[in-house]
Design a protein around this motif. Sequence first.
Motif, short mmCIF file in Angstrom:
data_model
loop_
_atom_site.label_atom_id
_atom_site.label_comp_id
_atom_site.label_asym_id
_atom_site.label_seq_id
_atom_site.Cartn_x
_atom_site.Cartn_y
_atom_site.Cartn_z
N LEU A 32 0.84 -1.21 0.00
CA LEU A 32 0.00 0.00 0.00
C LEU A 32 0.86 1.25 0.00
O LEU A 32 0.56 2.24 -0.66
CB LEU A 32 -0.93 0.00 1.22
CG LEU A 32 -2.05 -1.04 1.19
CD1 LEU A 32 -2.82 -1.04 2.49
CD2 LEU A 32 -2.99 -0.79 0.01
N THR A 33 1.97 1.21 0.76
CA THR A 33 2.87 2.36 0.80
C THR A 33 3.41 2.66 -0.60
O THR A 33 3.40 3.81 -1.04
CB THR A 33 4.04 2.08 1.77
OG1 THR A 33 3.49 1.76 3.04
CG2 THR A 33 4.95 3.29 1.91
N GLY A 34 3.85 1.61 -1.28
CA GLY A 34 4.37 1.82 -2.63
C GLY A 34 3.29 2.33 -3.57
O GLY A 34 3.51 3.25 -4.36
N THR A 210 -4.53 10.36 -2.87
CA THR A 210 -5.94 10.67 -3.06
C THR A 210 -6.70 10.51 -1.74
O THR A 210 -6.13 10.05 -0.75
CB THR A 210 -6.53 9.67 -4.06
OG1 THR A 210 -6.24 8.36 -3.56
CG2 THR A 210 -5.93 9.84 -5.43
N ALA A 211 -7.99 10.86 -1.76
CA ALA A 211 -8.82 10.66 -0.56
C ALA A 211 -8.83 9.18 -0.19
O ALA A 211 -8.78 8.82 0.99
CB ALA A 211 -10.24 11.15 -0.83
N ALA A 212 -8.89 8.33 -1.22
CA ALA A 212 -8.89 6.89 -0.95
C ALA A 212 -7.62 6.48 -0.22
O ALA A 212 -7.64 5.64 0.68
CB ALA A 212 -9.00 6.12 -2.26
N ALA A 213 -6.50 7.11 -0.58
CA ALA A 213 -5.23 6.79 0.07
C ALA A 213 -5.27 7.17 1.54
O ALA A 213 -4.79 6.42 2.41
CB ALA A 213 -4.08 7.51 -0.64
N LEU A 218 -5.76 5.34 7.26
CA LEU A 218 -6.44 5.34 8.55
C LEU A 218 -6.88 3.92 8.93
O LEU A 218 -6.66 3.46 10.06
CB LEU A 218 -7.66 6.27 8.47
CG LEU A 218 -8.28 6.72 9.76
CD1 LEU A 218 -7.24 7.27 10.71
CD2 LEU A 218 -9.32 7.79 9.50
N GLY A 219 -7.48 3.22 7.98
CA GLY A 219 -7.92 1.84 8.25
C GLY A 219 -6.73 0.95 8.57
O GLY A 219 -6.78 0.11 9.47
N LEU A 220 -5.64 1.18 7.84
CA LEU A 220 -4.43 0.38 8.03
C LEU A 220 -3.85 0.60 9.42
O LEU A 220 -3.47 -0.36 10.11
CB LEU A 220 -3.41 0.77 6.95
CG LEU A 220 -2.11 -0.03 6.93
CD1 LEU A 220 -2.38 -1.50 6.59
CD2 LEU A 220 -1.12 0.54 5.91
N ALA A 221 -3.81 1.87 9.84
CA ALA A 221 -3.25 2.18 11.16
C ALA A 221 -4.02 1.42 12.25
O ALA A 221 -3.46 0.89 13.20
CB ALA A 221 -3.32 3.68 11.43
N PHE A 222 -5.32 1.33 12.04
CA PHE A 222 -6.18 0.67 13.01
C PHE A 222 -5.98 -0.83 13.06
O PHE A 222 -5.83 -1.42 14.13
CB PHE A 222 -7.63 0.98 12.59
CG PHE A 222 -8.44 1.39 13.74
CD1 PHE A 222 -8.09 2.53 14.44
CD2 PHE A 222 -9.52 0.64 14.15
CE1 PHE A 222 -8.82 2.91 15.53
CE2 PHE A 222 -10.25 1.02 15.24
CZ PHE A 222 -9.91 2.15 15.93
N PHE A 223 -5.97 -1.44 11.89
CA PHE A 223 -5.78 -2.89 11.82
C PHE A 223 -4.38 -3.25 12.30
O PHE A 223 -4.18 -4.19 13.07
CB PHE A 223 -5.98 -3.36 10.38
CG PHE A 223 -5.89 -4.85 10.20
CD1 PHE A 223 -6.98 -5.67 10.52
CD2 PHE A 223 -4.73 -5.45 9.73
CE1 PHE A 223 -6.90 -7.05 10.36
CE2 PHE A 223 -4.65 -6.83 9.58
CZ PHE A 223 -5.73 -7.62 9.89
N LYS A 224 -3.40 -2.45 11.86
CA LYS A 224 -2.01 -2.71 12.22
C LYS A 224 -1.81 -2.71 13.73
O LYS A 224 -1.13 -3.57 14.27
CB LYS A 224 -1.08 -1.63 11.63
CG LYS A 224 -0.66 -1.76 10.22
CD LYS A 224 0.23 -2.94 9.91
CE LYS A 224 1.11 -3.46 10.96
NZ LYS A 224 0.68 -4.62 11.66
#
Length: 452
Positions: A32-34, A210-213, A218-224
């Motif tokens: 996702l970062t890439g 983008t907004a999607a990014a 945000l979702g990733l930070a939570f799951f991570k």
Amino acid sequence: MKRETFSSGLAVFFATLGSAVGLGNIWKFPYLTGQYGGGAFLAVYFLCILFVGLPVMLGEFYIGRKTRKNAVGALNQLKPGTSWKYIGIMGALSSYLIMFFYSCVAGWVYFYLFKAIKGDFAGITMAAAKTQFGEVIMGPLSPIVWQFIVMAVVASILAMGVKDGIEKITKTLMPLLFVLIIICDIRALTLPGAMEGINFLFQVDFSKLTAAAVLTALGLAFFKLSLGMGTMITYGSYFTQDNNLFGTATKVALSDTLVSLLAGIAIFPTVFSFGMEPSAGPGLLFMTIPLVFSQIPFGNVLLVAFFFLTSIAATTAMLSLVEVPLAYLNEERGVSRPKAAIINAVIIASIGILATLSVDKASLLGSYTFLGRGFFDWFDYISSNILLPVGGLLIAIFIGYIVKKEDIKREMSNNGKLNIDFVFNVYYFILRYVTPALLLIVFLNSIGIIKF
Ligand code: PFF
């Protein structure tokens, strides 16, 4: 019987980091970062950690350590006779839903480790890598057997207890994970063309932001960071009394991100040096990696190291997932730890089969879909997109508006021993005003009410 706690600050750190570090670091984060602009995405990810991840994590730590109870019991103790305990019940439900599919993927990882040790990937081609992956996930028997093995390992560790199980295992395996990942990094960085992979990961491209990014970050930070489902309440309840909660939360978030970046450094230079396209998720982990690693000298040793570290990451994350319903059964229902571990393993393994048999349209249960999703996808969707953000939002509201500010400050400053005035005020402001708003946006977006 005296309730167990971890034995030191270091044990608290490794156990909590063990929960955060998981499959997410290896197949989600680097890709996702890439994809979303490298350094630019990382900057946004850090902001998400700061404004959403850390506040919710600290809130969960507070609830756990203050009450020294499982997620349901903890909320019941803070606000007896109210509906707040449903946060804990929802948490146990999320942990089951996540485990149903997580244990399936973990089963593939164990299987790949076994195959790497046997040398199954020596000199494989793209077509062979695809066929092997197809065979592994389609089974139908072998992925179920491996899922059962995963659950047996997790249940055995948990049955041994908080100190002799979770603490011992995470204290031994987390440092080993770092060593293995650094070995993979050194090899990857010394390959010809490694820089292209590093550029993919660390470019700074704001046009991809983008907004999607931003929502993804945000979702990733939570799951991570394993938030929104009572994991950190449960682990917090085992923290030592003198642990600095702010310190632990920050160290865990930073080290977890470091592991994700080190994983990316092991993966992308290798992928690019063989002229492959980086793919997301399972494709990256189970096809690209065996394919490219099998082509470099000592690649098989590296593959074993890689799948071993991925197994460690998945296992330590699962310990924390299963500990949520386990602690509940143990403390609220009087079931002994070993028995509770077995009950949970049986529940997860038996319903988890539905996920394992529905990963692909051609799987045995692949044709059973509802609104276009099969079992595997529904377990993932309901937990990650609905229960976790809602759980996080409720925790933020509970801490920010229901519990007394002085009580939180007293606990977080270890009864006034730590001087946290400034950080606490900043924290409390963010938790009340910024975190809930951001979580609400993510939730509404994930269920399709608002679109960006
Ligand atoms: N943090 C884990 C990962 O990144 O793979 C996943 C996870 C573990 C999510 C524990 C939630 C949880 F409670």
